[in-house]
Design a protein around this motif. Structure first.
Motif, short mmCIF file in Angstrom:
data_model
loop_
_atom_site.label_atom_id
_atom_site.label_comp_id
_atom_site.label_asym_id
_atom_site.label_seq_id
_atom_site.Cartn_x
_atom_site.Cartn_y
_atom_site.Cartn_z
N ARG A 38 -12.90 4.11 -9.54
CA ARG A 38 -14.17 3.38 -9.66
C ARG A 38 -14.28 2.57 -10.94
O ARG A 38 -13.77 2.95 -11.98
CB ARG A 38 -15.34 4.36 -9.57
CG ARG A 38 -15.41 4.98 -8.19
CD ARG A 38 -16.56 5.96 -8.05
NE ARG A 38 -16.51 6.56 -6.74
CZ ARG A 38 -17.06 6.02 -5.65
NH1 ARG A 38 -17.72 4.89 -5.73
NH2 ARG A 38 -16.95 6.63 -4.49
N GLY A 39 -14.96 1.42 -10.82
CA GLY A 39 -15.25 0.58 -11.97
C GLY A 39 -14.13 -0.37 -12.36
O GLY A 39 -14.15 -0.94 -13.45
N ARG A 40 -13.18 -0.56 -11.49
CA ARG A 40 -12.02 -1.42 -11.80
C ARG A 40 -11.37 -1.87 -10.49
O ARG A 40 -11.73 -1.41 -9.43
CB ARG A 40 -11.00 -0.64 -12.61
CG ARG A 40 -10.39 0.53 -11.82
CD ARG A 40 -9.15 1.12 -12.46
NE ARG A 40 -9.34 1.57 -13.78
CZ ARG A 40 -9.53 2.84 -14.15
NH1 ARG A 40 -9.52 3.78 -13.23
NH2 ARG A 40 -9.69 3.18 -15.40
N ILE A 41 -10.38 -2.73 -10.64
CA ILE A 41 -9.46 -2.98 -9.54
C ILE A 41 -8.45 -1.85 -9.65
O ILE A 41 -7.64 -1.83 -10.57
CB ILE A 41 -8.77 -4.35 -9.64
CG1 ILE A 41 -9.81 -5.47 -9.54
CG2 ILE A 41 -7.70 -4.49 -8.56
CD1 ILE A 41 -9.26 -6.86 -9.78
N PRO A 42 -8.53 -0.86 -8.77
CA PRO A 42 -7.73 0.35 -8.96
C PRO A 42 -6.27 0.16 -8.58
O PRO A 42 -5.92 -0.58 -7.67
CB PRO A 42 -8.39 1.35 -8.01
CG PRO A 42 -9.01 0.51 -6.96
CD PRO A 42 -9.41 -0.78 -7.62
N ASP A 43 -5.42 0.85 -9.33
CA ASP A 43 -4.01 0.93 -8.95
C ASP A 43 -3.91 1.92 -7.80
O ASP A 43 -4.71 2.85 -7.70
CB ASP A 43 -3.17 1.39 -10.13
CG ASP A 43 -1.70 1.05 -9.96
OD1 ASP A 43 -1.34 0.43 -8.94
OD2 ASP A 43 -0.90 1.42 -10.85
N PHE A 44 -2.97 1.70 -6.91
CA PHE A 44 -2.90 2.56 -5.73
C PHE A 44 -1.47 2.67 -5.21
O PHE A 44 -0.65 1.78 -5.44
CB PHE A 44 -3.81 2.02 -4.61
CG PHE A 44 -3.44 0.62 -4.15
CD1 PHE A 44 -2.60 0.42 -3.07
CD2 PHE A 44 -3.95 -0.48 -4.81
CE1 PHE A 44 -2.26 -0.85 -2.65
CE2 PHE A 44 -3.61 -1.77 -4.40
CZ PHE A 44 -2.77 -1.95 -3.32
N VAL A 45 -1.20 3.78 -4.56
CA VAL A 45 0.07 3.97 -3.87
C VAL A 45 0.15 2.91 -2.78
O VAL A 45 -0.78 2.75 -1.99
CB VAL A 45 0.14 5.39 -3.26
CG1 VAL A 45 1.39 5.53 -2.40
CG2 VAL A 45 0.09 6.45 -4.35
N GLY A 46 1.22 2.16 -2.77
CA GLY A 46 1.38 1.11 -1.77
C GLY A 46 1.21 -0.29 -2.32
O GLY A 46 1.34 -1.27 -1.57
N ALA A 47 0.94 -0.42 -3.62
CA ALA A 47 0.77 -1.75 -4.21
C ALA A 47 2.04 -2.59 -4.06
O ALA A 47 1.97 -3.79 -3.80
CB ALA A 47 0.38 -1.64 -5.69
N GLU A 48 3.19 -1.96 -4.20
CA GLU A 48 4.45 -2.68 -4.07
C GLU A 48 4.63 -3.19 -2.64
O GLU A 48 5.07 -4.32 -2.42
CB GLU A 48 5.63 -1.78 -4.46
CG GLU A 48 5.62 -1.35 -5.91
CD GLU A 48 4.66 -0.20 -6.24
OE1 GLU A 48 4.07 0.40 -5.30
OE2 GLU A 48 4.49 0.10 -7.43
N GLU A 49 4.27 -2.35 -1.67
CA GLU A 49 4.39 -2.75 -0.26
C GLU A 49 3.39 -3.86 0.07
O GLU A 49 3.69 -4.75 0.86
CB GLU A 49 4.17 -1.55 0.65
CG GLU A 49 5.29 -0.52 0.59
CD GLU A 49 5.20 0.45 -0.59
OE1 GLU A 49 4.23 0.38 -1.40
OE2 GLU A 49 6.12 1.26 -0.72
N ALA A 50 2.21 -3.81 -0.54
CA ALA A 50 1.21 -4.87 -0.32
C ALA A 50 1.74 -6.20 -0.85
O ALA A 50 1.57 -7.24 -0.20
CB ALA A 50 -0.10 -4.49 -0.99
N ALA A 51 2.39 -6.18 -2.01
CA ALA A 51 2.97 -7.40 -2.57
C ALA A 51 4.06 -7.94 -1.66
O ALA A 51 4.14 -9.15 -1.41
CB ALA A 51 3.52 -7.14 -3.96
N ALA A 52 4.88 -7.06 -1.13
CA ALA A 52 5.95 -7.49 -0.23
C ALA A 52 5.38 -8.08 1.05
O ALA A 52 5.88 -9.09 1.56
CB ALA A 52 6.87 -6.31 0.10
N ALA A 53 4.29 -7.49 1.56
CA ALA A 53 3.67 -8.02 2.78
C ALA A 53 3.08 -9.40 2.53
O ALA A 53 3.23 -10.31 3.37
CB ALA A 53 2.60 -7.06 3.30
N LEU A 54 2.42 -9.58 1.40
CA LEU A 54 1.87 -10.89 1.08
C LEU A 54 2.98 -11.93 0.96
O LEU A 54 2.83 -13.07 1.42
CB LEU A 54 1.07 -10.83 -0.23
CG LEU A 54 0.47 -12.16 -0.69
CD1 LEU A 54 -0.50 -12.72 0.35
CD2 LEU A 54 -0.21 -11.99 -2.02
N ALA A 55 4.10 -11.54 0.38
CA ALA A 55 5.22 -12.47 0.18
C ALA A 55 5.82 -12.96 1.50
O ALA A 55 6.54 -13.95 1.51
CB ALA A 55 6.29 -11.82 -0.68
#
Length: 141
Positions: A38-55
């Motif tokens: 809470r109170g931020r853009i949180p770091d999360f498990v799967g951030a690397e996969e999200a970047a790969a999907a966007l790419a």
């Protein structure tokens, strides 16, 4: 450079989305922040996969200039952008400086011998990037 604060009340629609996302991260246990998401853009498990999907999207593949928040979950995206030769603009917290964005130019970083992995972190962006004013920025793709 990551900023934790009280973002409630700035946009009712965003408040609803933030609350849903924070609650889901708490329930799943996927938040990586020691003091919760809470109170931020949180770091999360799967951030690397999200970047790969966007790419994989046509929009990403065609882009030459992108904006990325300084928060940890977007570090994989900044790294990928720099590796692919994209210019990255990173805002400073709450855009409070005379130069409210940091420009990461992959060619300039390479010429200075700066590792992409270092420049992709919030601290590395601040250390190695160039502060720019709004009127100095290239158009985002």
């Amino acid at each position: 450079m990551s900023c934790k604060g009280d973002w409630r009340g700035r946009s009712e629609a965003k408040d609803v989305v933030r609350e849903r996302a924070w609650a889901a991260l708490e329930a799943s246990g996927d938040a990586r922040d020691d003091d919760g998401p809470r109170g931020r853009i949180p770091d999360f498990v799967g951030a690397e996969e999200a970047a790969a999907a966007l790419a994989e999207t046509p929009e990403w593949q065609q882009a030459r200039v992108v904006k990325s928040n300084p928060d940890p979950p977007q570090a994989p995206l900044r790294r990928r952008a720099l590796e692919e030769g994209k210019t990255v603009y990173v805002p400073v917290p709450q855009l409070t400086e005379d130069t409210p964005f940091i420009k990461l130019d992959p060619a300039a970083l390479k010429a200075k011998g700066v590792a992409v992995a270092d420049a992709a972190t919030a601290a590395g962006a601040a250390r190695h990037g160039e502060g720019v004013r709004f009127d100095q920025m290239e158009k985002f793709d």
